[in-house]
Write a protein that holds these residues in place. Structure first.
Motif, PDB file in Angstrom:
ATOM      1  N   ALA A  41       0.813  -1.211   0.000  1.00 49.48           N
ATOM      2  CA  ALA A  41       0.000   0.000   0.000  1.00 49.48           C
ATOM      3  C   ALA A  41       0.848   1.263   0.000  1.00 49.48           C
ATOM      4  O   ALA A  41       0.529   2.233  -0.700  1.00 49.48           O
ATOM      5  CB  ALA A  41      -0.942  -0.009   1.210  1.00 49.48           C
ATOM      6  N   ARG A  42       1.933   1.281   0.749  1.00 48.64           N
ATOM      7  CA  ARG A  42       2.745   2.489   0.878  1.00 48.64           C
ATOM      8  C   ARG A  42       3.736   2.657  -0.262  1.00 48.64           C
ATOM      9  O   ARG A  42       4.189   3.775  -0.522  1.00 48.64           O
ATOM     10  CB  ARG A  42       3.519   2.464   2.198  1.00 48.64           C
ATOM     11  N   ALA A  43       4.080   1.586  -0.920  1.00 49.57           N
ATOM     12  CA  ALA A  43       5.105   1.668  -1.972  1.00 49.57           C
ATOM     13  C   ALA A  43       4.636   2.566  -3.110  1.00 49.57           C
ATOM     14  O   ALA A  43       3.482   2.533  -3.528  1.00 49.57           O
ATOM     15  CB  ALA A  43       5.429   0.278  -2.501  1.00 49.57           C
ATOM     16  N   SER A  44       5.553   3.359  -3.613  1.00 48.24           N
ATOM     17  CA  SER A  44       5.253   4.284  -4.701  1.00 48.24           C
ATOM     18  C   SER A  44       6.066   3.922  -5.936  1.00 48.24           C
ATOM     19  O   SER A  44       7.253   3.568  -5.831  1.00 48.24           O
ATOM     20  CB  SER A  44       5.603   5.711  -4.258  1.00 48.24           C
ATOM     21  N   LEU A  45       5.425   4.006  -7.089  1.00 45.31           N
ATOM     22  CA  LEU A  45       6.158   3.755  -8.333  1.00 45.31           C
ATOM     23  C   LEU A  45       7.218   4.821  -8.568  1.00 45.31           C
ATOM     24  O   LEU A  45       8.207   4.568  -9.255  1.00 45.31           O
ATOM     25  CB  LEU A  45       5.192   3.687  -9.511  1.00 45.31           C
ATOM     26  N   ASP A  46       7.040   6.003  -7.987  1.00 49.47           N
ATOM     27  CA  ASP A  46       8.078   7.033  -8.088  1.00 49.47           C
ATOM     28  C   ASP A  46       9.350   6.574  -7.381  1.00 49.47           C
ATOM     29  O   ASP A  46      10.466   6.791  -7.879  1.00 49.47           O
ATOM     30  CB  ASP A  46       7.580   8.343  -7.467  1.00 49.47           C
ATOM     31  N   VAL A  47       9.176   5.925  -6.227  1.00 44.57           N
ATOM     32  CA  VAL A  47      10.334   5.423  -5.487  1.00 44.57           C
ATOM     33  C   VAL A  47      10.979   4.263  -6.242  1.00 44.57           C
ATOM     34  O   VAL A  47      12.210   4.163  -6.331  1.00 44.57           O
ATOM     35  CB  VAL A  47       9.925   4.988  -4.067  1.00 44.57           C
TER      36      VAL A  47
END
Length: 221
Positions: free
Chosen positions: A33-39
């Protein structure tokens, strides 16, 4: 809802490999849930649009890396089953050696088992398609791959049971599952002596249940 097969349009294989490796780290560290594709893009050193050249969504990326890791672990375990269970010399020794090597293999896939912890922690937030595919590829189906080896052993009259998959599930529960749960899926590695105790006692308990003499005694009772 997107499928499990990632898009292959655009980009170079090394870019996709970098995205996959970065995604496995990010999902394992931050959760689904917290993971971002930007990261993910930043860690893979690619533009975010490059991710979409290979994967249609975050869900598909997560599913892809989870299944890739599960398949790698499955292949490693298949090699161990062939090594230890295809030809039985001493059943207790061979089962114990297989289960010990299988438990040690957890340390060879730390990023994958970090992802497994994410799946367990966020099971209620994961898309249904992810859970369905995971059940078919991941640890929940491990007993199905072990069952044919146990059936061949039973065909030699070294084990006795009515259902090979149930027997395989019991062996996993008494050995590997105990190691995984007590180590929080590799997050807190157990001392080798503890792993050996779990495996040794688990195999002995399994044989008490399924050795031919034990099975006959249970039927009499």
């Amino acid at each position: 809802m997107s499928g499990a097969v990632p898009s292959t349009s655009g980009g170079l294989p090394e870019k996709r490999r970098a995205i996959s490796q970065a995604a496995r780290r990010v999902f394992g560290r931050e959760g689904y849930a917290r993971a971002s594709l930007d990261v993910v893009a930043a860690e893979a050193d690619v533009a975010k649009r490059t991710i979409y050249n290979h994967y249609t969504s975050k869900e598909q990326l997560f599913l892809s890396v989870a299944i890739e890791g599960a398949d790698a672990v499955t292949e490693a375990v298949r090699v161990l089953m062939e090594r230890h269970l295809r030809k039985i010399v001493d059943l207790e020794e061979d089962l114990t050696a297989f289960c010990l090597d299988r438990a040690r293999a957890v340390t060879e896939f730390p990023e994958h088992f970090a992802l497994v912890r994410t799946i367990h922690a966020e099971v209620t937030r994961l898309p249904d398609a992810v859970l369905e595919k995971w059940m078919a590829h991941g640890p929940p189906s491990a007993h199905q791959r072990l069952a044919p080896y146990l059936q061949k052993i039973a065909d030699r009259k070294l084990l006795e049971f009515d259902d090979a998959e149930k027997a395989a599930n019991r062996l996993n529960t008494l050995t590997m599952n105990d190691v995984l749960i007590r180590s929080f899926y590799g997050a807190v590695p157990l001392p080798e002596s503890v792993v050996e105790e779990i495996i040794t006692e688990g195999v002995q308990a399994f044989l008490c249940l399924y050795s031919p003499s034990s099975a006959a005694l249970q039927q009499q009772n």
